[in-house]
Scaffold this motif. Structure first.
Motif, mmCIF file in Angstrom:
data_model
loop_
_atom_site.group_PDB
_atom_site.id
_atom_site.type_symbol
_atom_site.label_atom_id
_atom_site.label_comp_id
_atom_site.label_asym_id
_atom_site.label_seq_id
_atom_site.Cartn_x
_atom_site.Cartn_y
_atom_site.Cartn_z
ATOM 1 N N UNK A 1 31.971 26.970 6.385
ATOM 2 C CA UNK A 1 31.324 25.775 6.945
ATOM 3 C C UNK A 1 30.032 26.175 7.648
ATOM 4 N N UNK A 2 28.987 25.418 7.405
ATOM 5 C CA UNK A 2 27.704 25.616 8.078
ATOM 6 C C UNK A 2 27.029 24.261 8.217
ATOM 7 N N UNK A 3 26.052 24.190 9.104
ATOM 8 C CA UNK A 3 25.347 22.927 9.302
ATOM 9 C C UNK A 3 24.575 22.561 8.040
ATOM 10 N N UNK A 4 24.584 21.305 7.705
ATOM 11 C CA UNK A 4 23.940 20.835 6.470
ATOM 12 C C UNK A 4 22.457 20.587 6.692
ATOM 13 N N UNK A 5 21.654 20.750 5.650
ATOM 14 C CA UNK A 5 20.253 20.330 5.735
ATOM 15 C C UNK A 5 20.146 18.811 5.709
ATOM 16 N N UNK A 6 18.996 18.300 6.016
ATOM 17 C CA UNK A 6 18.794 16.854 5.973
ATOM 18 C C UNK A 6 18.945 16.346 4.542
ATOM 19 N N UNK A 7 19.397 15.096 4.380
ATOM 20 C CA UNK A 7 19.597 14.579 3.009
ATOM 21 C C UNK A 7 18.336 14.648 2.157
ATOM 22 N N UNK A 8 17.184 14.378 2.757
ATOM 23 C CA UNK A 8 15.949 14.418 1.990
ATOM 24 C C UNK A 8 15.487 15.808 1.632
ATOM 25 N N UNK A 9 16.061 16.846 2.287
ATOM 26 C CA UNK A 9 15.671 18.226 2.013
ATOM 27 C C UNK A 9 16.552 18.894 0.966
ATOM 28 N N UNK B 1 18.763 5.347 7.298
ATOM 29 C CA UNK B 1 19.271 4.829 6.031
ATOM 30 C C UNK B 1 19.605 5.882 5.002
ATOM 31 N N UNK B 2 19.422 7.168 5.301
ATOM 32 C CA UNK B 2 19.717 8.213 4.323
ATOM 33 C C UNK B 2 21.190 8.583 4.355
ATOM 34 N N UNK B 3 21.664 9.070 3.237
ATOM 35 C CA UNK B 3 23.036 9.556 3.132
ATOM 36 C C UNK B 3 23.078 10.652 2.077
ATOM 37 N N UNK B 4 24.179 11.404 2.102
ATOM 38 C CA UNK B 4 24.308 12.548 1.196
ATOM 39 C C UNK B 4 24.825 12.091 -0.161
ATOM 40 N N UNK B 5 23.924 11.477 -0.921
ATOM 41 C CA UNK B 5 24.215 11.033 -2.271
ATOM 42 C C UNK B 5 23.052 11.468 -3.159
#
Length: 843
Positions: A446-454, A807-811
């Motif tokens: 587990x690690x911190x995720x990047x931003x959805x747009x990145x 409004x961003x999401x991991x999709x």
């Protein structure tokens, strides 16, 4: 055997071919090391070189700065592109349109405003410049007010304390003041056993350098630690006051097959009592969808070009790639209607173009214009085969792709061992990212995720083996590139030497013989300019290969470019150029590695003036020139000529991207060079101080007003900065130990041995203490639904990250959402419905 007071022998002047037999022989047969006549370390510097460097750099910088001040309010589309294209930059104070008053407004912009408008990455970048200014201001004062005068007092001369080792004979042409500031304060003696009769007298003088090694090292460590502490405080306060989808999401890799479903992962974290899970995105093998979307974009661009060509012909002119075929007002991407994913939806939006069905009906009722529509051939390279209507062809192709995309979106794809898990609370994500989730070291990382747009979605479905192969292949490629880049760089340095110039261009050499200014230009200014040009091309290569290395996010790619670029500069521009000089000495060093320490101690003092010239050019000359964004301005007319569609024009008007991998490594290297030469040549500190002051203002303007930085890594570059500067501190200490040993000051050198050990201990403790706070958000800093009374920033609006990620999401963006419609010209050359075309009615 030469006497101890005899300078190292250099071979007589000879052309390049005469030197080839002894190319790999670093000994003249008498036990004396020889340096090739075209070695950059053999350059003879004079006060004219430095003076001419300053004059040329100042002229270039002053002209560029005045031109920028004149053009800035007139070309706001270029020099204020970020302000015009983003609402985030609108929070910044407006800069006056007068010639110079904008400088004061820019200077007064606070760190809080930088955080609000540019984020933590910009704060770290500009904070590094501020830290360097503080350190260099203190170090330059000590160096020029104490180190240099003490040297003069103890040696009784403005020149080197070690005259026998001077590479340039004292012909009386150099001024004492120049020698006082630019000659080496510590010469390097041969390993052959030099004994200076005045060494006992100079021991007190050499003791001073031990004191200043510790003093400058302590100053550098103090400012580094202070900057890290300040960054951590602001980072914790800044990130703790927001709640973005990125802060609540972790990246989970190494997922076993039995857990590769949304339900299983949700149950896993529920059973571990790490918090409630809001959503889970399992990365799947979406390669088919990505390929279809990429092909669709290519076809859509061709269709848009066909419309532009057609409308140009309707107006009775040949379509050229200029603004004649562009709309007066470009369509805004945010308001352009998009297609529904259903394959039967219209291709073109109603208010910007007709639908495909209307187009076919219009064509049938206007056959007389068919010969004006662009046509293409369906054969090889579009040069052979049947000629068909281009618009009809690409429209039909787009329809087929839309149907295939709709079908591909509905398919189920195999899951990969990677997922993005979003929690309902920030604290849950922070705890999960720091937890060991499984006893198997290869599972559930587990690690911190990047931003959805990145997120680089095309890299999320790479297998472990493919990712490993890419990493090793590119690492080997970069190693090969770094080593063999020595040859073109050293070749440039060789050709710029006067002796080699005489062989290849004798007329030019004869001309230089009668001109001291020309000689100074060739040996003083042109080498630094050549290195500037060559090193300016390298980051583009590193950015390209890092993008293929398989990193999950754009922020990771940028950090990788910083590491690669700095390693290249440090290895090639500093170590190799300093120790080996040119490629001719590589083999000699490989044959006898004991010469490395000798060449380092000998070359570093001799190359001090070269690095002074380099810093002068980069600071006084190139920073104001960089304000002009000469590359963007020079290429803008070319790109504008190539613009043929509204999409092209919209992309052209976007602000240029500020990539820290391009701009951060060189300032780090210059700070390291300044530290290494802080005692040997204090003048370096003065020009480095000017470099960082100018760089702070230039980059502050570009980051806030002119350029955009879309990806963000929450300031993780500070760890890279810290480690590279620490390596520079150790290099500085080891170099001083070596030089003092060569001077015969054994006791003083031994007393300096604890310095690199203490530096390593300091670095270890700082990393161990500060690392968690520079990568994670402390639980006490997290503020959900409350306001912290000791918050450093008074929140009047959302943070930069919250606005970016609204409004961003991991999709995966290719899996949902409307398909983008075709952009066509509006206004003067708007798309006309063919039925109303004769009346000239524009939609």
């Amino acid at each position: 055997m030469s006497s101890p007071d005899t300078p190292p022998k250099h071979p007589p002047a000879m052309d390049g071919s005469a030197w080839i037999p002894s190319l790999f022989d670093s000994d003249d047969g008498n036990g004396t090391d020889m340096i090739p006549p075209n070695d950059p370390r053999n350059f003879r510097f004079s006060p004219m070189y430095l003076g001419q460097e300053v004059v040329i750099s100042f002229s270039l910088g002053a002209l560029s700065f005045l031109l920028f001040c004149f053009l800035r309010p007139r070309w706001s589309g270029i020099y204020a592109a970020r302000v015009k294209s983003t609402t985030i930059a609108a929070k910044l104070p407006a800069l006056p349109d007068t010639l110079f008053s904008w400088i004061l407004t820019l200077w007064r912009i606070t760190d809080e405003q930088i955080l609000d408008s540019a984020g933590l990455d910009a704060f770290v970048f500009l904070g590094f410049f501020k830290m360097s200014v503080k350190f260099l201001a203190v170090a330059a004062f000590i160096g020029m007010a104490v180190v240099a005068p003490v040297k003069s007092h103890f040696t009784g001369t403005w020149q080197n304390i070690d005259k026998p080792n001077s590479t340039s004979p004292d012909d009386g042409s150099d001024s004492d003041m120049f020698q006082f500031y630019t000659s080496t304060t510590l010469g390097a003696q041969s390993f052959k056993g030099h004994k200076d009769v005045s060494l006992e007298k100079e021991k007190a003088y050499l003791w001073m350098y031990a004191v200043f090694v510790y003093l400058f090292s302590a100053l550098a460590a103090y400012f580094l630690i202070d900057q890290n502490k300040r960054f951590i405080s602001i980072r914790q306060s800044y990130l703790g006051s927001q709640s973005t989808v990125t802060d609540r999401t972790i990246k989970l890799s190494g997922i076993p097959r039995e857990l590769r479903s949304e339900e299983a992962i949700t149950k896993l974290f529920h059973d571990l009592k790490l918090g409630a899970v809001e959503s889970v995105t399992i990365c799947r093998k979406w390669k088919e969808v990505d390929q279809l979307m990429e092909e669709r974009m290519k076809v859509m661009r061709k269709l848009e070009e066909c419309y532009s060509v057609w409308k140009g012909r309707e107006k009775g002119r040949v379509v050229r790639r200029d603004l004649e075929t562009l709309p007066l007002v470009q369509p805004d991407p945010s308001v352009i209607p998009r297609r529904r994913s259903d394959s039967t939806a219209p291709l073109l939006s109603a208010d910007s173009a007709t639908t495909a069905t209307d187009l076919e009906a219009s064509v049938n009722t206007n056959r007389r214009r068919t010969n004006q529509r662009p046509r293409i051939k369906l054969g090889l390279w579009s040069l052979f085969g049947k000629a068909v209507d281009a618009i009809d062809h690409y429209t039909a192709h787009l329809h087929r792709l839309d149907s295939r995309i709709a079908a591909a979106r509905s398919r189920a794809y195999p899951a990969t061992p990677l997922a993005f898990v979003t929690f309902t609370k920030v604290s849950s994500a922070q705890v999960a990212a720091q937890s060991v989730l499984d006893g198997n070291p290869l599972r559930l990382h587990a690690s911190l995720a990047p931003a959805p747009g990145d997120v680089a979605w095309s890299n999320t479905y790479l297998s472990r083996r493919e990712r490993l192969v890419r990493n090793w292949s590119i690492t080997l490629l970069i190693a090969f590139f770094v080593v063999f880049w020595v040859f073109p760089v050293s070749g440039i340095a060789t050709l710029l030497n006067e002796k080699t110039l005489r062989k290849f261009f004798p007329a030019v050499a004869d001309l230089l013989d009668g001109s001291r200014v020309g000689s100074a230009l060739v040996q003083g200014f042109l080498p630094t300019l050549a290195f500037t040009i060559f090193n300016g091309l390298v980051p583009f290569f590193f950015d390209w290969v890092s993008g293929m290395q398989g990193y999950i996010s754009a922020g990771d790619v940028e950090l990788a470019v910083i590491s690669k670029h700095y390693f290249f500069l440090f290895f090639n521009f500093f170590l190799v150029f300093t120790v080996a000089g040119t490629a001719s000495n590589f083999y000699a060093i490989a044959k006898d590695t004991t010469k490395f320490a000798y060449l380092l101690a000998q070359s570093l003092p001799n190359l001090g003036p070269f690095y002074v010239n380099f810093i002068v050019l980069q600071g006084i000359g190139m920073f104001p020139f960089r304000l002009l964004e000469f590359g963007s301005v020079a290429l803008f007319p070319i790109y504008k000529i190539g613009c043929k569609t509204p999409r092209d024009l919209n992309e052209l008007k976007q602000p240029p991207t500020f990539n820290y991998g391009f701009f951060l490594p060189q300032p780090i290297l210059i700070l390291v060079i300044s530290l290494v030469y802080s005692i040997m040549n204090p003048l370096v500190l003065v020009f480095a101080l000017i470099y960082f002051i100018l760089g702070l203002m230039v980059y502050k303007y570009q980051l806030l007003y002119a350029m955009d930085h879309p990806q963000h890594s929450t300031g993780k570059a500070i760890s890279l900065i810290f480690s590279r500067v620490v390596i520079g501190m150790i290099l500085f200490q080891v170099t001083m130990i070596g030089i003092l040993l060569l001077q015969g000051a054994f006791t003083i050198s031994v007393l300096l041995l604890p310095a690199p050990v203490a530096t390593l201990i300091m670095a270890y403790n700082v990393h161990k203490t500060f690392y968690p706070q520079t990568n994670y958000i402390a639980l006490r800093s997290i503020q959900e639904n409350i306001q912290h009374e000791h918050h450093l920033r008074r929140r009047r609006s959302r943070t930069l990250d919250e606005e970016r990620e609204s409004g961003q999401e991991y999709v995966h963006p290719h899996l949902r959402g409307d398909l983008e419609g075709v952009w066509v010209a509006r206004g003067r050359v708007a798309y006309h419905d063919l039925d109303n075309e004769d009346e000239g009615h524009a939609q």
